[in-house]
Design an enzyme around this catalytic site. Structure first.
Site, mmCIF file in Angstrom:
data_model
loop_
_atom_site.group_PDB
_atom_site.id
_atom_site.type_symbol
_atom_site.label_atom_id
_atom_site.label_comp_id
_atom_site.label_asym_id
_atom_site.label_seq_id
_atom_site.Cartn_x
_atom_site.Cartn_y
_atom_site.Cartn_z
ATOM 1 N N ALA A 12 17.202 4.222 -69.014
ATOM 2 C CA ALA A 12 16.241 5.143 -68.405
ATOM 3 C C ALA A 12 16.351 5.197 -66.884
ATOM 4 C CB ALA A 12 14.831 4.749 -68.809
ATOM 5 N N HIS A 111 20.631 6.782 -78.952
ATOM 6 C CA HIS A 111 19.329 7.232 -79.451
ATOM 7 C C HIS A 111 19.292 8.727 -79.731
ATOM 8 C CE1 HIS A 111 17.611 3.396 -77.404
ATOM 9 N NE2 HIS A 111 17.959 3.161 -78.645
ATOM 10 N N CYS A 147 16.973 25.381 -95.493
ATOM 11 C CA CYS A 147 16.434 24.776 -96.726
ATOM 12 C C CYS A 147 14.909 24.668 -96.728
ATOM 13 C CB CYS A 147 17.045 23.385 -96.934
ATOM 14 S SG CYS A 147 16.372 22.108 -95.861
ATOM 15 N N ILE A 228 19.886 2.869 -57.755
ATOM 16 C CA ILE A 228 21.068 3.328 -58.481
ATOM 17 C C ILE A 228 21.779 4.481 -57.767
ATOM 18 C CG2 ILE A 228 21.806 4.440 -60.653
ATOM 19 C CD1 ILE A 228 19.519 2.818 -61.995
HETATM 20 ZN ZN LIG Z 1 17.463 22.010 -93.894
#
Ligand SMILES: [Zn+2]
Length: 244
Positions: A12, A111, A147, A228
């Site tokens: 982060a 992530h 779907c 940083i």
């Molecule tokens: Zn789907």
């Protein structure tokens, strides 16, 4: 003569200069606010339409998608362009390494990515902005167009497993690299944190750039406490000109 492989683990802290707060870390916003944490916890998200409606509103207002890469992201991309083999392993979901010019295939997103949506049913994916446009147009919890399943951000929520393929590649790169740079990570969230230990075990030079102390500082060859934005470009320039 081959140049050493440089692995950069970013957390982060590399994106705070881009205006993105730490949501996910141990002291992050989500962990401090149980109600907010529910919005990014798989079980609540899947089980409660109201949580999903609030999550979409949170994504709509999120600063992450509007953020721009900063000096540190650009310095990493410049090192790659200079011909140094670089791989980025990131705990961030903001996509700023790629926006700064790092080729997507050289960035492992532990992530996931907030810039895409994914269907929890059929795994169809698409740009987050397409899903957000549907929310703007009045769909409070837009279903999958393929779907009818529940859509979510393509990020790893609390309660979800990390993608084993991405994690496997991250471990392989960590074992193969000669330099392992941990930047802006508290090195407290597993399994990302453990990578620093794996790198040191395999003989890589371990460099840690972070505002606060980390559990791996004692193992490190070099610890940098400077901000940083100034420390990383300097460090990477040095790497770019060093001979193996
Ligand atoms: Zn789907």
């Amino acid at each position: 003569m081959t140049k050493p492989l440089v692995a950069i683990l970013s957390g982060a802290g590399i994106s705070t200069d881009s205006g993105i707060p730490d949501y996910r870390g141990p002291g992050g916003l989500w962990r401090k606010d149980p109600e907010a944490e529910k919005l990014v916890t798989y079980e609540y998200y899947m089980g409660d339409p109201e949580i999903r409606r609030r999550s979409w509103q949170m994504r709509r207002k999120s600063r992450t998608l509007k953020a721009e890469p900063n000096t540190a992201h650009r310095a990493v991309a410049e090192l790659e362009r200079a011909g140094v083999p670089v791989r980025v392993i990131t705990q961030n979901v903001d996509g700023l390494h790629q926006l700064a010019g790092m080729p997507a295939r050289k960035v492992l997103e532990l992530h996931g990515s907030a810039r895409s949506f994914v269907c929890t049913g059929c795994h169809a994916r698409g740009p987050m902005e397409d899903a957000l446009a549907r929310v703007e147009a009045g769909e409070e919890d837009p279903p999958c167009l393929e779907c009818g399943g529940i859509l979510k951000s393509a990020t790893v929520m609390f309660g979800e497993r990390l993608d084993p393929v991405v994690l496997g590649e991250a471990v392989a790169i960590t074992k193969a690299c000669q330099v392992f740079l941990a930047v802006g990570s508290s090195l407290q969230v597993q399994p990302a944190a453990g990578l620093a230990g794996v790198a040191a075990d395999h003989g890589a030079r371990l460099v840690i750039v972070n505002a606060e102390a980390t559990p791996y500082d004692e193992l490190a060859d070099e610890v940098v406490r400077e901000p940083i934005g100034t420390a990383l470009p300097k460090l990477l320039r040095r790497l770019g000109t060093e001979q193996p």
